[in-house]
Write a protein that holds these residues in place. Structure first.
Motif, PDB file in Angstrom:
ATOM      1  N   ARG A  64       0.816  -1.221   0.000  1.00 33.01           N
ATOM      2  CA  ARG A  64       0.000   0.000   0.000  1.00 33.01           C
ATOM      3  C   ARG A  64       0.845   1.264   0.000  1.00 33.01           C
ATOM      4  NH1 ARG A  64      -4.273  -2.325   4.327  1.00 33.01           N
ATOM      5  NH2 ARG A  64      -5.437  -3.620   2.867  1.00 33.01           N
ATOM      6  N   HIS A  67       1.191   3.011  -3.137  1.00 31.31           N
ATOM      7  CA  HIS A  67      -0.004   3.713  -3.623  1.00 31.31           C
ATOM      8  C   HIS A  67      -0.360   4.919  -2.762  1.00 31.31           C
ATOM      9  CE1 HIS A  67      -0.501   0.333  -6.315  1.00 31.31           C
ATOM     10  NE2 HIS A  67      -0.433  -0.491  -5.286  1.00 31.31           N
ATOM     11  N   HIS A  90      -7.616   0.975   3.389  1.00 33.36           N
ATOM     12  CA  HIS A  90      -7.180  -0.056   2.444  1.00 33.36           C
ATOM     13  C   HIS A  90      -7.216   0.371   0.986  1.00 33.36           C
ATOM     14  CE1 HIS A  90     -11.314  -1.000   1.259  1.00 33.36           C
ATOM     15  NE2 HIS A  90     -11.632  -1.067   2.537  1.00 33.36           N
ATOM     16  N   SER A  91      -7.947   1.444   0.662  1.00 35.64           N
ATOM     17  CA  SER A  91      -7.976   1.893  -0.725  1.00 35.64           C
ATOM     18  C   SER A  91      -8.375   3.360  -0.793  1.00 35.64           C
ATOM     19  CB  SER A  91      -8.935   1.045  -1.561  1.00 35.64           C
ATOM     20  OG  SER A  91     -10.219   1.016  -0.964  1.00 35.64           O
TER      21      SER A  91
END
Length: 196
Positions: A64, A67, A90-91
């Motif tokens: 992660r 990102h 998480h996103s």
């Protein structure tokens, strides 16, 4: 330029601490991740081998950083030093300066208010430390326990939509409920409470 997601603060509440997940946490993750009840409504699990937990940390959590997201938090019982769950951004939310929160907790620690408190800490971290403008959290309709957790937080229900969860040994058809919280709404409600 400072990248705060690479060095996350350690956060204490009650007898628990949120600290960045370590690769050595895999044994504790396997302990709760092999429980079919814990993973029933999650996209993964239950684990069959400890190596699956180790792979989850190294291949899902750790990447992660690439990102622009934190690795994720281990929820640790201070009394035992045991990791009892995770909570993470998480996103990212497409088209927004925001992220979605996910969480899981060992069954022995359910119904104690731990996760609602952890989510409230994540809201503060998301807005104050990571400077997000929007946070999102979701659960499957059948996951009533998760719904009760979210209802104890400032998140507001936004929508529900049909959802099919395909797992290795089953298919779960349900509705996905989405909740959101903006920085503006969060701090607006905080200010109004102070003015009462």
């Amino acid at each position: 330029m400072k990248k705060p997601y690479k060095l996350m603060p350690v956060v204490y509440f009650d007898n628990y601490v949120l600290r960045t997940l370590k690769k050595t946490d895999y044994k504790d993750m396997y302990d709760y991740g092999r429980d079919p009840e814990v993973t029933r409504y999650l996209s993964w699990g239950p684990f069959v081998m400890p190596s699956e937990a180790r792979r989850s940390i190294s291949q899902i959590f750790y990447p992660r950083i690439r990102h622009g997201l934190p690795i994720g938090y281990a929820i640790v019982d201070v009394k035992t030093s045991k990791m009892i769950g995770t909570i993470d951004f998480h996103s990212k939310i497409r088209g927004e300066n925001g992220a979605e929160i996910g969480y899981v907790l060992h069954q022995n620690y359910w119904n104690q208010g731990i996760m609602s408190q952890a989510i409230k800490k994540m809201i503060e971290i998301g807005f104050d430390y990571l400077n997000f403008d929007l946070l999102r959290i979701r659960h499957l309709k059948k996951n009533v326990a998760s719904q009760k957790v979210i209802e104890k937080t400032p998140f507001k229900f936004i929508q529900k939509e049909k959802y099919v969860l395909e797992k290795s040994n089953s298919i779960l058809e349900d509705e996905m409920l989405t909740y959101e919280l903006t920085k503006e709404d969060y701090y607006g409600s905080q200010q109004s409470q102070r003015n009462l």
